[in-house]
Design an enzyme around this catalytic site. Structure first.
Site, PDB file in Angstrom:
ATOM      1  N   HIS A  99      -5.792  -0.348  -6.791  1.00 49.09           N
ATOM      2  CA  HIS A  99      -4.670  -1.209  -6.383  1.00 49.09           C
ATOM      3  C   HIS A  99      -4.551  -1.324  -4.867  1.00 49.09           C
ATOM      4  CE1 HIS A  99      -1.353  -1.780  -9.664  1.00 49.09           C
ATOM      5  NE2 HIS A  99      -1.914  -2.907  -9.317  1.00 49.09           N
ATOM      6  N   GLU A 100      -4.353  -2.558  -4.378  1.00 47.88           N
ATOM      7  CA  GLU A 100      -4.072  -2.834  -2.962  1.00 47.88           C
ATOM      8  C   GLU A 100      -5.131  -2.264  -2.018  1.00 47.88           C
ATOM      9  OE1 GLU A 100      -1.994  -5.012  -2.633  1.00 47.88           O
ATOM     10  OE2 GLU A 100      -1.040  -4.828  -4.585  1.00 47.88           O
ATOM     11  N   GLY A 101      -6.371  -2.348  -2.416  1.00 51.00           N
ATOM     12  CA  GLY A 101      -7.459  -1.880  -1.560  1.00 51.00           C
ATOM     13  C   GLY A 101      -8.029  -0.577  -2.067  1.00 51.00           C
ATOM     14  N   ARG A 108       0.830  -1.205   0.000  1.00 49.19           N
ATOM     15  CA  ARG A 108       0.000   0.000   0.000  1.00 49.19           C
ATOM     16  C   ARG A 108       0.868   1.260   0.000  1.00 49.19           C
ATOM     17  NH1 ARG A 108      -4.744  -2.303   4.107  1.00 49.19           N
ATOM     18  NH2 ARG A 108      -5.921  -3.318   2.429  1.00 49.19           N
TER      19      ARG A 108
END
Length: 611
Positions: A458-460, A314
């Site tokens: 991306h990534e949450g 993140r």
């Protein structure tokens, strides 16, 4: 990249005092000279192996011929140059083949690659994969898998999402069952057979390395053969594309991991994005059905282990978004300086016989450039501050480390989400400055926007980060993290209040900080999560803007302390960005926090059929 380099040096050395880390045992062999040498090397590789091919990898997307992925030669050459530089193991200890660099320096050095061509990739997932195994893997797993990722032989991924589950990890359906009666005896880890499908796996298949190490979330069935519902049933497994022995040699046997297809994306087109089938039988493995995987950590603690990689990723995505924003800013700045159009408003702008001026002389173009500068250089400062917290968490004394880790917990959702939203807006402004040309592929800014649009997902997603911030990070440990961040910001406010040039900014930040604290309490006043989180995204936007206002005030304190004769133009730019952010951006927080404090349910109560 000279402007990026000078900005990094200001942040590293003038503001964050990276050289002071050399007083710590872990970094005692280093100096500013060694730090600069690493920056020099990475800047050169990025300039020679990445930047010239950014358009190439965008237009020559990876293809799949049914057996293997085909990519342009420049992708492999760039990855080899990166691996040969030693940057994959830059922060690792000497005894494990690393350079033992501070994470601050590693992050700064990697920024050159992201700015030059994020689509070629900076090997973020490989490093994160190996770092997770360093913490949660067995000594054998570290030796066989992590070491070969750090030395560049193998690549790594994270395989979480599934077609039917998306971000809802509690609903994953990939199964992992013990492989025979002696499944616990395998020296590489307890051996399982996995069956299931994973979607949106970045770098999930390619021919750039000898092997690919997948970290896969799956559920171990209970005694009744059913999967345990929710996240408590999730375990983590190493699933290599090709099977290996305990010496790290390929056995010559392919694991049952099959590429079902490539996802064709709006941006990041140079990086493969895949749908992977585990255990479907395309590559049968002797001794049973399913892909062979090795348990990492304890059964049912997979998500706990995976968060080590997810949080690292993140922060990495926040940096990626920042560098794409900066790439667009640099391109539009150059265009604005060289594109003649119109006449000065001071002269009425109507005398067609007078020479045209560069568009940078127009106030609205300056506004758009200043917004980009404030967003992107502010985001870079936040990224570098978070990198400093990583170093303090690793090498500080007990109290320093605990403080750094708690601050990083609270700031991680902001470090990921704020750049992904606001540096994307910077890319949009870069297109606007180019006018109609910005919308064409004759100029790079349209690609920067496309590449950056992915980072809000991306990534949450934004919503997930917001729910994490308001639903967990600011209330955990009785609000200790928010209190620590507030005290840290308040210390900067107190310092700035004593500086005449900054006193008004200090007052404005104090009001914004108080409003965020009050809104946090108001959101949770009824202890009803549905009411509290109904406006989590506006809360995160206001919280992020307050943090960025603090970061800019911190930089201004550094500028004010410097010799006035040094970096006159650069520091004037920083003070201009500070003024822009406080005059144009910080006031937005009041509107965002209004709906948070009122626990406004307009969106939550909208009837489904009314849409």
């Amino acid at each position: 990249m000279s402007q990026l380099r000078s900005t990094l040096e200001f942040l590293l050395y003038d503001w964050l005092h990276a050289e002071s880390l050399t007083a710590r045992t872990r970094y005692a062999d280093h100096s500013r000279e060694t730090f600069d040498a690493v920056l020099d090397t990475c800047e050169r590789i990025a300039r020679e192996k990445y930047a010239p091919f950014n358009r190439t990898v965008d237009t020559q997307e990876p293809t799949f011929d049914g057996e293997k992925v085909i990519q342009p030669a420049c992708t492999g050459e760039a990855r080899k140059a990166y691996a040969d530089s030693g940057m994959l193991s830059a922060a690792q200890p000497y005894e494990q083949g690393g350079m033992q660099l501070p994470y601050m320096v590693e992050a700064a050095a990697n920024s050159f690659f992201a700015c030059a061509s994020i689509s070629i990739g900076s090997n973020l997932l490989t490093v994160g994969n190996a770092n997770l195994l360093r913490v949660h893997g067995t000594p054998m797993q570290q030796q066989v898998f992590a070491d070969n990722e750090f030395n560049g032989r193998w690549a790594g991924t994270m395989a979480l999402s599934e077609p039917q589950a998306g971000s809802s990890l509690s609903d994953i359906a990939t199964r992992a069952e013990p492989d025979g009666a002696d499944f616990e005896a395998d020296p590489l880890g307890a051996r399982y057979r996995l069956k299931g499908n994973k979607m949106w796996i970045s770098s999930g298949d390619h021919e750039l390395t000898e092997n690919i190490v997948h970290l896969v979330l799956a559920k171990i069935p209970g005694p009744d053969g059913k999967l345990i519902p929710g996240v408590k049933g999730i375990s983590l497994f190493i699933v290599p594309k090709k099977l290996v022995d305990t010496a790290g040699n390929l056995t010559g046997e392919r694991n049952d991991v099959a590429l079902a297809g490539l996802n064709h994306k709006l941006g990041w087109r140079g990086t493969t994005n895949t749908l992977l089938n585990f255990g479907e039988g395309k590559y049968p493995v002797r001794g049973g059905a399913g892909a062979i995987g090795y348990l990492v950590g304890k059964p049912h603690e997979g998500l706990k282990c995976m968060f080590h990689m997810m949080n690292e990723a993140r922060i990495g995505i926040g940096m990626a978004a920042t560098m794409l924003g900066l790439a667009g800013y640099y391109a539009s700045l150059d265009y604005a300086k060289n594109r003649p159009q119109g006449r000065p408003m001071s002269e009425g702008g109507k005398d067609a016989s007078s020479p045209q001026v560069a568009i940078i002389e127009h106030a609205d173009v300056k506004r758009m450039l200043l917004a980009q500068k404030a967003y992107c250089e502010g985001a870079l400062a936040l990224n570098m501050y978070c990198a400093k917290l990583v170093d303090e968490g690793r090498t500080g004394n007990t109290e320093e480390a605990a403080r750094a880790k708690l601050l990083l917990e609270v700031l991680t959702p902001i470090a990921k989400s704020w750049p992904s939203e606001n540096c994307l807006e910077a890319n949009s402004l870069a297109i606007q400055i180019h006018g109609g040309y910005g919308y064409t592929r004759d100029f790079p800014v349209e690609q920067y926007w496309r590449d950056n649009r992915l980072n809000m997902i991306h990534e949450g997603t934004h919503g997930i980060q917001a729910a994490d911030l308001l639903g967990r990070k600011v209330v955990m440990q009785g609000g200790a993290g928010l209190q620590l961040l507030a005290a840290t910001i308040q210390a900067s406010i107190d310092k700035a209040a004593a500086v005449p040039a900054l006193a008004a900014y200090a007052q404005d930040l104090g009001k914004a900080l108080h409003a965020v604290q009050a809104a946090t309490q108001a959101a949770w006043a009824t202890s009803n999560p549905q009411e509290a989180l109904a406006n989590a995204v506006p809360y995160m936007q206001a919280f992020g803007h307050t943090v960025l206002a603090w970061v800019w005030l911190e930089q201004a304190l550094t500028v004010q302390a410097q010799d006035a004769a040094l970096s006159v133009a650069a520091n004037a730019g920083r003070m201009g960005a500070l003024a822009y952010f406080y005059h144009y951006e910080l006031p937005k927080t009041a509107a965002w926090l209004r709906v948070v404090s009122a626990r406004d349910m307009t969106c939550a109560h909208m009837p489904l059929d009314a849409f």
